[in-house]
Design a protein around this motif. Structure first.
Motif, PDB file in Angstrom:
ATOM      1  N   ARG A   1       0.818  -1.208   0.000  1.00  0.00           N
ATOM      2  CA  ARG A   1       0.000   0.000   0.000  1.00  0.00           C
ATOM      3  C   ARG A   1       0.857   1.265   0.000  1.00  0.00           C
ATOM      4  N   SER A   2       2.139   1.123   0.311  1.00  0.00           N
ATOM      5  CA  SER A   2       3.080   2.235   0.214  1.00  0.00           C
ATOM      6  C   SER A   2       4.429   1.679  -0.210  1.00  0.00           C
ATOM      7  N   ARG A   3       5.343   2.555  -0.622  1.00  0.00           N
ATOM      8  CA  ARG A   3       6.652   2.086  -1.089  1.00  0.00           C
ATOM      9  C   ARG A   3       7.575   1.715   0.057  1.00  0.00           C
ATOM     10  N   TYR A   4       7.096   1.850   1.296  1.00  0.00           N
ATOM     11  CA  TYR A   4       7.949   1.589   2.452  1.00  0.00           C
ATOM     12  C   TYR A   4       7.789   0.175   3.008  1.00  0.00           C
ATOM     13  N   THR A   5       6.908  -0.629   2.396  1.00  0.00           N
ATOM     14  CA  THR A   5       6.670  -1.992   2.881  1.00  0.00           C
ATOM     15  C   THR A   5       6.919  -2.985   1.750  1.00  0.00           C
ATOM     16  N   SER A   6       6.781  -4.277   2.063  1.00  0.00           N
ATOM     17  CA  SER A   6       6.865  -5.311   1.039  1.00  0.00           C
ATOM     18  C   SER A   6       5.886  -4.988  -0.091  1.00  0.00           C
ATOM     19  N   GLN A   7       6.287  -5.297  -1.331  1.00  0.00           N
ATOM     20  CA  GLN A   7       5.440  -4.975  -2.475  1.00  0.00           C
ATOM     21  C   GLN A   7       4.541  -6.134  -2.906  1.00  0.00           C
ATOM     22  N   ARG A   8       4.325  -7.082  -2.017  1.00  0.00           N
ATOM     23  CA  ARG A   8       3.327  -8.111  -2.300  1.00  0.00           C
ATOM     24  C   ARG A   8       1.953  -7.458  -2.290  1.00  0.00           C
ATOM     25  N   HIS A   9       1.156  -7.712  -3.330  1.00  0.00           N
ATOM     26  CA  HIS A   9      -0.167  -7.097  -3.455  1.00  0.00           C
ATOM     27  C   HIS A   9      -1.236  -8.186  -3.347  1.00  0.00           C
ATOM     28  N   GLU A  10      -1.910  -8.227  -2.226  1.00  0.00           N
ATOM     29  CA  GLU A  10      -2.992  -9.182  -2.018  1.00  0.00           C
ATOM     30  C   GLU A  10      -4.335  -8.447  -2.011  1.00  0.00           C
ATOM     31  N   ALA A  11      -5.345  -9.076  -2.594  1.00  0.00           N
ATOM     32  CA  ALA A  11      -6.681  -8.464  -2.628  1.00  0.00           C
ATOM     33  C   ALA A  11      -7.289  -8.384  -1.230  1.00  0.00           C
ATOM     34  N   ASP A  12      -7.026  -9.401  -0.394  1.00  0.00           N
ATOM     35  CA  ASP A  12      -7.534  -9.448   0.986  1.00  0.00           C
ATOM     36  C   ASP A  12      -9.043  -9.237   1.055  1.00  0.00           C
ATOM     37  N   GLU A  13      -9.768  -9.928   0.186  1.00  0.00           N
ATOM     38  CA  GLU A  13     -11.229  -9.882   0.216  1.00  0.00           C
ATOM     39  C   GLU A  13     -11.739 -10.968   1.165  1.00  0.00           C
ATOM     40  N   VAL A  14     -12.503 -10.579   2.166  1.00  0.00           N
ATOM     41  CA  VAL A  14     -12.994 -11.511   3.178  1.00  0.00           C
ATOM     42  C   VAL A  14     -14.258 -12.216   2.699  1.00  0.00           C
ATOM     43  N   GLU A  15     -14.258 -13.533   2.828  1.00  0.00           N
ATOM     44  CA  GLU A  15     -15.467 -14.327   2.603  1.00  0.00           C
ATOM     45  C   GLU A  15     -15.993 -14.783   3.959  1.00  0.00           C
TER      46      GLU A  15
END
Length: 362
Positions: free
Chosen positions: A52-66
């Motif tokens: 979500r920012s350039r200061y963290t890991s760049q893994r991009h997960e949708a994180d949609e809760v079911e």
């Protein structure tokens, strides 16, 4: 793997690995009638998320809760609530080079010694990815605590490396990617993290979490102390190496005349105890601070051994945080909220008939 659950009346169980098909949790003991919808999880999950920012890991997960169970027509039913989030952005190939090697400072070696098998992809169960479900569970606890008792839990980054806040404003915390309480320092924090990333290194941090509105009386006097359960819950967060309640270790140099929180009918004069006395909440703000170690997944070579018993040098490639503390605030908030909800239900079960007693400190 045992010990994946915590809580007594409000129990949370998490499951899943960093690079598995999904992660999830089961919440058992949530009272019926709480309105909850999938979109309510999004805010806190985005606060915790990587990329979500350039200061963290760049893994991009949708994180949609079911929501798989325990909710009917938008309200909790009192039966177990099962939540699931599917992993969508794994890059397991990044870990192929270290599958036969123990990363120094990581859980690789201890998992191998305990189970004789481990999932090297992204750290498997030891990955901070697991904390996603704690945050999701915390959304339920936060909402119930706020609606039932007016309790609000919030946190902030209290130290990044050797940098500490030069001022404090709660409103500033949610306005920057560091959860930092002093806006003027944010550019310096960004420069510091960028320097660490270029060096391929990492640094530790401190996160403080505060619960306002906690009534007096929550917690048990001996083996179920509120601060004891809080400390255990917060220590269970990945990379946490220390927990303080109230002033914590600063109490070592304080005198009794300074540390004690004197009482008047209109309130306490201070809160060195962090809102907990004898394991039981005092009615003041509950305050806890955690210390997080520097992540061990770095580009700086380190000495280790492999499964063949050979000496090797380890360099961990992939997408990693130069400081895991940057994303830890919502995780610490969630763990405090989950413990407080469990203790609220325990207090209601045993002492719900005790009403307000006098004197009641304002």
């Amino acid at each position: 793997m045992s010990s994946n659950s915590f809580g007594k009346l409000f129990t949370v169980t998490t499951f899943g690995e960093s690079h598995g098909p999904a992660i999830g949790c089961v919440l058992d003991g949530c009272p019926p009638g709480l309105a909850i919808a999938p979109e309510e999880f999004r805010h806190d999950l985005e606060r915790r998320a990587t990329g979500r920012s350039r200061y963290t890991s760049q893994r991009h997960e949708a994180d949609e809760v079911e929501i798989l169970s325990g909710v009917y027509e938008g309200k909790t039913t009192g039966t177990p609530i099962a939540l699931l989030i599917r992993n969508t952005d794994q890059r397991s190939k990044d870990y192929g080079a270290i599958a036969q090697t123990f990363r120094p400072g990581h859980a690789d070696y201890t998992y191998w010694q305990k189970y004789g098998i481990r999932d090297p992809r992204g750290g498997g169960r030891a990955s901070a990815r697991e904390t996603t479900m704690r945050v999701a569970a915390g959304v339920v606890a936060k909402k119930w605590l706020a609606e039932r008792y007016g309790v609000h839990v919030r946190g902030h980054l209290a130290q990044l490396g050797d940098i500490v806040p030069e001022g404090f404003d709660w409103d500033a915390v949610e306005q920057n990617p560091f959860f930092w309480p002093h806006t003027a320092q944010v550019p310096a924090l960004g420069a510091y993290i960028n320097q660490l990333r270029r060096a391929g290194d990492s640094v530790g941090a401190r996160v403080r979490v505060v619960a306002d509105g906690v009534p007096p009386g929550w917690g048990e006097p001996i083996y179920g102390k509120l601060d004891g359960d809080l400390a255990a819950a917060l220590m269970s967060i990945n990379a946490v190496k220390g927990v303080e309640i109230g002033d914590g270790f600063a109490a070592v140099t304080q005198h009794g005349s300074e540390h004690r929180d004197e009482l008047y009918l209109d309130g306490f004069t201070s809160n060195h105890a962090g809102g907990i006395l004898g394991g039981i909440s005092s009615g003041q703000a509950v305050v806890a601070t955690i210390a997080l170690k520097p992540t061990s997944s770095i580009l700086v070579p380190g000495h280790s051994v492999n499964l063949a018993g050979e000496a090797v040098d380890v360099v961990t490639k992939g997408r990693h945080d130069p400081c895991v503390g940057i994303r830890a605030t919502p995780i610490a908030e969630a763990m405090m909220a989950l413990v407080l909800m469990d203790h609220a239900l325990r207090q209601r079960a045993q002492c719900g008939d005790v009403g307000p007693v006098s004197p009641r400190i304002a």
